[in-house]
Design an enzyme around this catalytic site. Structure first.
Site, PDB file in Angstrom:
ATOM      1  N   ASP A  89       0.872  -1.167   0.000  1.00 44.45           N
ATOM      2  CA  ASP A  89       0.000   0.000   0.000  1.00 44.45           C
ATOM      3  C   ASP A  89       0.915   1.224   0.000  1.00 44.45           C
ATOM      4  OD1 ASP A  89      -1.583   2.144   0.573  1.00 44.45           O
ATOM      5  OD2 ASP A  89      -2.823   1.068   2.035  1.00 44.45           O
ATOM      6  N   ASP A 173       4.754   7.980 -22.785  1.00 40.88           N
ATOM      7  CA  ASP A 173       3.621   8.370 -23.614  1.00 40.88           C
ATOM      8  C   ASP A 173       3.477   7.233 -24.599  1.00 40.88           C
ATOM      9  OD1 ASP A 173       2.045   9.284 -25.797  1.00 40.88           O
ATOM     10  OD2 ASP A 173       2.347  11.340 -25.119  1.00 40.88           O
ATOM     11  N   HIS A 174       2.441   6.417 -24.434  1.00 39.06           N
ATOM     12  CA  HIS A 174       2.438   5.156 -25.185  1.00 39.06           C
ATOM     13  C   HIS A 174       2.323   5.378 -26.695  1.00 39.06           C
ATOM     14  CE1 HIS A 174      -1.994   5.431 -25.150  1.00 39.06           C
ATOM     15  NE2 HIS A 174      -1.997   4.544 -26.124  1.00 39.06           N
ATOM     16  N   HIS A 236      -0.454  12.815 -26.133  1.00 38.04           N
ATOM     17  CA  HIS A 236      -0.373  12.093 -27.411  1.00 38.04           C
ATOM     18  C   HIS A 236      -0.414  13.031 -28.627  1.00 38.04           C
ATOM     19  CE1 HIS A 236      -1.039   8.998 -24.580  1.00 38.04           C
ATOM     20  NE2 HIS A 236      -2.353   8.966 -24.606  1.00 38.04           N
TER      21      HIS A 236
HETATM   22  C1  BG6 Z   1      -5.001   6.969 -23.104  1.00 41.33           C
HETATM   23  C2  BG6 Z   1      -6.186   7.767 -22.659  1.00 41.33           C
HETATM   24  O1  BG6 Z   1      -3.819   7.670 -22.793  1.00 41.33           O
HETATM   25  O2  BG6 Z   1      -5.061   6.745 -24.501  1.00 41.33           O
HETATM   26  C3  BG6 Z   1      -7.475   7.062 -23.035  1.00 41.33           C
HETATM   27  O3  BG6 Z   1      -6.153   7.961 -21.254  1.00 41.33           O
HETATM   28  C4  BG6 Z   1      -7.476   6.701 -24.503  1.00 41.33           C
HETATM   29  O4  BG6 Z   1      -8.591   7.868 -22.724  1.00 41.33           O
HETATM   30  C5  BG6 Z   1      -6.190   5.997 -24.908  1.00 41.33           C
HETATM   31  O5  BG6 Z   1      -8.582   5.852 -24.748  1.00 41.33           O
HETATM   32  C6  BG6 Z   1      -6.115   5.824 -26.398  1.00 41.33           C
HETATM   33  O6  BG6 Z   1      -5.022   5.017 -26.734  1.00 41.33           O
HETATM   34  P1  BG6 Z   1      -5.022   4.153 -28.075  1.00 41.33           P
HETATM   35  O7  BG6 Z   1      -3.656   3.540 -28.095  1.00 41.33           O
HETATM   36  O8  BG6 Z   1      -6.128   3.163 -27.952  1.00 41.33           O
HETATM   37  O9  BG6 Z   1      -5.253   5.120 -29.192  1.00 41.33           O
END
Ligand code: BG6
Length: 486
Positions: A89, A173-174, A236
């Site tokens: 936690d 930042d994916h 993004h």
């Molecule tokens: C995330 C957001 O960072 O990215 C979400 O918090 C969003 O709200 C998502 O749905 C979108 O990611 P992707 O890869 O599905 O376009």
């Protein structure tokens, strides 16, 4: 140089992101033989699991989220052997000693992934410091949201900086892990023919769209206090903008790429409050049909009225030599007509058409970089329609197509987190976000929010399954520009 760690510690190990993305990504890396052979993965979260319990949890997540052709029982069993668990936690300082004991020796390197609520970043970092899990062999990855404005993001950054130097902080930042996003760099800097026209002389406008069909999902607590601007644009969309707008870096490495992106963020024109209503449109979804299915309004999903925006469209400018006068139209929304992430670059029209009035309106060339759902790059060019043309040449827009899906059909489409987790484990910071980038992003975002407050700008309702409020269409049409693909 790559410098792999021997241990990975995953905070938020039972969360939604871990189930959907992180565990499947780690499994894929394992199954492709890309993880350091002896790497152990220790999960930490509040749930009261032992190692065996967490292995069961992970197996269930893999079963739910891996495609059928990736599920190999022997590989899953071998992957599960890497997993360990320690109930933790983060708000309880006494939890960190047992965690450190569980992790044991960190001489071989430790990567920590913090996928938790941002309010827990500071206690987590303090706790880790108190038990020595922050030394020179440790690096830390931070999942979004990194605050909700400049001030709160500075607080988080300051707290993390007390324990880790910037070069050991990996902000995620994916979108930067997505293959097509990295392909923007290949396209721009691996080819000679775009760069000479990649500026205000050659380009009329740039459009960036991230449209989603999903709604609030299970994230009311977070989303209601964030909204589309913070959730998608601050990170993004601005990262995509930077990759399109930046100057050529000298090297593909963490210093040069991030220096150039950071310059773009600092060149974004800060909106004065009185300009904000003219340059931004906000919306919130009403009920409607998405993909033939009836869905509720945002307020109904939430269970109360709200002024949070689930859609935003922005006309932005990059105030530097290269981009003077080129509008960047940005938009993102939930419950839109289709799932589509795309960058559309519209080039300038030809200066004179010799075909004028003779059966073919010239369309300006357009470069489309489609990130989702398909991955392709398309250049729309004018071509002559076949025929004898006795009453004039007929021209039509046709695509020059690079389908990345088809061209690289043999290679599996990876989850964005595979790239990022591997880079965290191996210590390559190129695709992570540096502190100066985040802070410049927030500075620009905060100015927009201040304008919304000053002008009492409330989101306009739009039907689920549409392309947002009609004002978003007017935002470009008044400049004579049409959103691509509406
Ligand atoms: C995330 C957001 O960072 O990215 C979400 O918090 C969003 O709200 C998502 O749905 C979108 O990611 P992707 O890869 O599905 O376009």
């Amino acid at each position: 140089p790559r410098d792999p760690v021997a241990k990975l510690l995953l905070f938020g190990a039972t969360g939604d992101l871990a189930r959907r993305m992180l565990l499947p990504s780690l499994y894929n890396l394992h199954s492709d033989g890309l993880l350091p052979p002896a790497l152990t993965i220790t999960g930490a979260a509040r749930q009261d699991f032992d190692d065996a319990g967490y292995r069961d949890f992970a197996r269930a997540a893999l079963d739910e989220f891996l495609p059928a052709d990736r599920k190999d029982p022997a590989t899953i069993a071998a992957f599960a052997e890497r997993l360990f668990y320690q109930p933790t936690d983060l708000s309880k300082p006494e939890c960190f000693r047992p965690l450190a004991d569980k992790i044991g020796d960190i001489g071989g390197g430790l990567a920590i992934y913090l996928s938790t609520a941002p309010s827990l970043f500071e206690p987590a970092i303090d706790g880790l410091s108190s038990v020595g899990l922050t030394g020179p062999t440790v690096r830390v990855g931070l999942e979004k949201p990194l605050g909700y404005d400049l001030a709160s993001s500075r607080e988080i950054n300051d707290a993390v900086a007390r324990a880790f130097p910037e070069e050991r902080i990996f902000r995620i930042d994916h979108y930067l892990g997505k293959e097509t996003v990295q392909n923007i760099l290949a396209l721009r800097f691996g080819n000679s023919f775009f760069e000479p026209v990649w500026n205000a002389q050659g380009i009329d406008n740039v459009q960036i769209t991230i449209a989603e069909t999903v709604g609030l999902e299970e994230r009311a607590g977070y989303y209601e206090s964030a909204g589309a601007l913070r959730d998608m644009v601050q990170n993004h969309i601005l990262q995509l903008l930077a990759l399109i707008a930046m100057e050529p870096p000298a090297h593909f490495d963490g210093a040069d790429v991030r220096d150039e992106k950071s310059k773009v963020f600092r060149s974004l024109r800060l909106m004065k409050p009185e300009k904000v209503p003219h340059n931004t449109v906000t919306g919130q979804y009403a009920d409607g049909a998405v993909g033939g299915k009836f869905v509720k309004s945002y307020a109904e999903e939430l269970g109360k009225p709200s002024t949070t925006e689930t859609f935003v469209a922005i006309k932005a400018h990059v105030d530097n030599w290269r981009w003077q006068g080129v509008p960047f139209y940005l938009r993102t929304g939930k419950r839109m007509a289709a799932r589509r992430s795309e960058i559309a670059i519209q080039f300038k029209a030809v200066p004179h058409s010799m075909f004028a009035g003779r059966g073919g309106l010239l369309q300006p060339n357009m470069l489309i970089i489609r990130l989702q759902p398909e991955e392709y790059i398309q250049l729309l060019v004018m071509a002559k329609e076949p025929g004898l043309d006795r009453d004039g040449v007929r021209l039509r827009e046709v695509p020059l197509n690079l389908s990345l899906d088809a061209e690289f059909a043999g290679s599996r489409r990876r989850i964005a987190y595979e790239r990022l987790l591997l880079d965290l484990i191996e210590g390559d910071p190129t695709l992570f976000v540096r502190r100066d980038e985040v802070e410049a992003q927030w500075t620009w975002i905060d100015a927009i929010r201040a304008g919304w407050t000053a002008n009492d700008q409330k989101p306009k309702s739009y039907p689920s399954g549409s392309w947002g409020p009609s004002a978003a269409i007017a935002l470009t049409e008044r400049d004579g520009v049409t959103w691509q693909d509406d």
